[in-house]
Design a protein around this motif. Structure first.
Motif, PDB file in Angstrom:
ATOM      1  N   ILE A  26       0.854  -1.205   0.000  1.00  0.00           N
ATOM      2  CA  ILE A  26       0.000   0.000   0.000  1.00  0.00           C
ATOM      3  C   ILE A  26       0.883   1.245   0.000  1.00  0.00           C
ATOM      4  N   GLY A  27       0.723   2.079  -1.010  1.00  0.00           N
ATOM      5  CA  GLY A  27       1.525   3.301  -1.115  1.00  0.00           C
ATOM      6  C   GLY A  27       2.923   2.948  -1.571  1.00  0.00           C
ATOM      7  N   CYS A  28       2.999   2.373  -2.777  1.00  0.00           N
ATOM      8  CA  CYS A  28       4.277   1.796  -3.247  1.00  0.00           C
ATOM      9  C   CYS A  28       5.284   2.862  -3.650  1.00  0.00           C
ATOM     10  N   VAL A  37       4.400   8.791  -9.178  1.00  0.00           N
ATOM     11  CA  VAL A  37       5.061   7.651  -8.518  1.00  0.00           C
ATOM     12  C   VAL A  37       4.735   6.352  -9.252  1.00  0.00           C
ATOM     13  N   PRO A  95      -8.218   6.855  -3.685  1.00  0.00           N
ATOM     14  CA  PRO A  95      -8.216   6.691  -2.220  1.00  0.00           C
ATOM     15  C   PRO A  95      -9.503   5.990  -1.797  1.00  0.00           C
ATOM     16  N   LYS A 137       4.933   0.890   3.758  1.00  0.00           N
ATOM     17  CA  LYS A 137       5.979   1.654   4.448  1.00  0.00           C
ATOM     18  C   LYS A 137       5.712   3.153   4.342  1.00  0.00           C
ATOM     19  N   SER A 161       3.274   5.181   4.370  1.00  0.00           N
ATOM     20  CA  SER A 161       2.279   5.677   3.414  1.00  0.00           C
ATOM     21  C   SER A 161       0.915   5.879   4.042  1.00  0.00           C
ATOM     22  N   HIS A 185      -0.945   9.041   5.243  1.00  0.00           N
ATOM     23  CA  HIS A 185      -1.772   9.903   4.383  1.00  0.00           C
ATOM     24  C   HIS A 185      -3.257   9.552   4.467  1.00  0.00           C
TER      25      HIS A 185
HETATM   26  C1  SAM Z   1       6.357   8.639   1.871  1.00  0.00           C
HETATM   27  S1  SAM Z   1       5.794   7.859   0.420  1.00  0.00           S
HETATM   28  C2  SAM Z   1       6.347   6.194   0.725  1.00  0.00           C
HETATM   29  C3  SAM Z   1       6.458   5.376  -0.532  1.00  0.00           C
HETATM   30  C4  SAM Z   1       7.078   3.992  -0.370  1.00  0.00           C
HETATM   31  N1  SAM Z   1       6.308   3.139   0.489  1.00  0.00           N
HETATM   32  C5  SAM Z   1       8.475   4.090   0.163  1.00  0.00           C
HETATM   33  O1  SAM Z   1       8.674   3.872   1.371  1.00  0.00           O
HETATM   34  O2  SAM Z   1       9.371   4.423  -0.616  1.00  0.00           O
HETATM   35  C6  SAM Z   1       4.038   7.772   0.662  1.00  0.00           C
HETATM   36  C7  SAM Z   1       3.268   7.225  -0.533  1.00  0.00           C
HETATM   37  O3  SAM Z   1       1.908   6.986  -0.136  1.00  0.00           O
HETATM   38  C8  SAM Z   1       1.080   7.291  -1.241  1.00  0.00           C
HETATM   39  N2  SAM Z   1      -0.315   7.452  -0.807  1.00  0.00           N
HETATM   40  C9  SAM Z   1      -0.931   8.533  -0.286  1.00  0.00           C
HETATM   41  N3  SAM Z   1      -2.233   8.281  -0.023  1.00  0.00           N
HETATM   42  C10 SAM Z   1      -2.450   6.989  -0.386  1.00  0.00           C
HETATM   43  C11 SAM Z   1      -3.597   6.125  -0.366  1.00  0.00           C
HETATM   44  N4  SAM Z   1      -4.797   6.540   0.068  1.00  0.00           N
HETATM   45  N5  SAM Z   1      -3.459   4.874  -0.831  1.00  0.00           N
HETATM   46  C12 SAM Z   1      -2.265   4.420  -1.295  1.00  0.00           C
HETATM   47  N6  SAM Z   1      -1.142   5.202  -1.334  1.00  0.00           N
HETATM   48  C13 SAM Z   1      -1.233   6.460  -0.885  1.00  0.00           C
HETATM   49  C14 SAM Z   1       1.730   8.543  -1.804  1.00  0.00           C
HETATM   50  O4  SAM Z   1       1.286   8.844  -3.103  1.00  0.00           O
HETATM   51  C15 SAM Z   1       3.202   8.167  -1.731  1.00  0.00           C
HETATM   52  O5  SAM Z   1       3.651   7.526  -2.877  1.00  0.00           O
END
Ligand code: SAM
Length: 268
Positions: free
Chosen positions: A50-52, A79, A103, A119, A121, A124
């Protein structure tokens, strides 16, 4: 429906990867991923990430941990594009899917995954209770949720220092407490819920990061952005270190298990 705000555009991705490594939009690199996974085995598992983000970890879950299939989901276009390019370059399109989602609830059937990983993510995502239910729903019985996230020590009003940090960071963070996470996971039906505070680890890391941003790699960072951006970034990092030092900002590892229905009914 209004489109969600864009926080991770190409410039921001480039900046974070310079700080945290190619494919990583959060701190700690491969070592931290290994610590998060701990004893949870991915061998032959179908995994949801989740949130790759830009996909470095998603690829590693397949390449380094032997997952059978990994699906990385994210809500932002840039991303997803970069993560999908990474997967394509490695010729892993059959094994790793990158999916841009809206979302909210996940577009997957009940009991689709052996492991759900995330990780840094879900910070958000505002509704932790609904999120916990969704993770539980898509996991197979006996499956694990394992990840890390940026938490706040309590659910009272944020301190002035935290409000100052969140305003500077401006990434739409919805930080919740370890208590709220634990309760949401338990209510969803998870067992063996274990949260571990990474505050001391990240406080030390963040001090090293601000040194890079302000001095050691300042010119390199400024060349790819601007003096104004870097001044603001250093101010943001210093504000973050203040709330790390008070303990209010407390990244955690999170682990829990969906009960294995067969085992549970055997006990009856
Ligand atoms: C800090 S980054 C971390 C990305 C990755 N997990 C890493 O550690 O490199 C947070 C990620 O969460 C994503 N994100 C935000 N809201 C989200 C949602 N509702 N569902 C899935 N991803 C989401 C963002 O777009 C972003 O790519």
């Amino acid at each position: 429906m209004i489109d969600p705000p864009i926080y991770y555009d190409k410039g921001h991705i480039e900046f974070l990867q310079k700080l945290w490594g190619d494919g990583y939009l959060s701190p700690g690199g491969p070592e931290e991923v290994q610590r998060i996974l701990g004893v949870v085995k991915l061998s032959k598992a179908t995994v949801l990430d989740i949130g790759c983000g830009s996909g470095g970890i998603t690829v590693s879950l397949f390449n380094d941990y032997g997952a059978h299939k990994v699906i990385g989901i994210d809500v932002e276009a840039d991303v997803c594009e970069i993560a999908a390019e990474r997967v394509k370059k490695l010729g892993l399109q059959e094994d790793i899917e990158i999916v841009k989602v809206k979302p909210g609830n996940f577009p997957y059937d009940d009991a689709s995954f052996d492991v759900v990983f995330s990780k840094d993510s879900i910070v958000h995502i505002e509704n932790k209770e609904q999120l916990a239910k969704e993770i539980f729903r898509v996991l197979k019985p006996g499956g694990h949720f394992v990840g890390s996230d940026w938490l706040r020590s309590n659910d009272d009003d944020p301190s002035p220092e935290m409000l100052h940090y969140l305003k500077l960071e401006d990434l739409g963070f919805e930080m919740a407490s370890p208590n709220r996470y634990t309760h949401a996971l338990a209510e969803a039906g998870f067992q063996d819920i274990f949260l571990s505070n990474r505050n001391r680890w990240y406080t030390e890391k963040a001090r090293q990061e601000v040194l890079k941003l302000s001095k050691l790699m300042r010119q390199e960072f400024e060349d790819m952005s601007s003096k104004k951006f870097m001044d603001l970034t250093v101010e943001t990092w210093n504000a973050m270190i203040t709330v790390l030092e008070t303990g209010e900002h407390c990244p955690h590892h999170i682990k829990c298990k969906k009960p294995n229905m067969a085992q549970e009914s055997d006990k009856l």
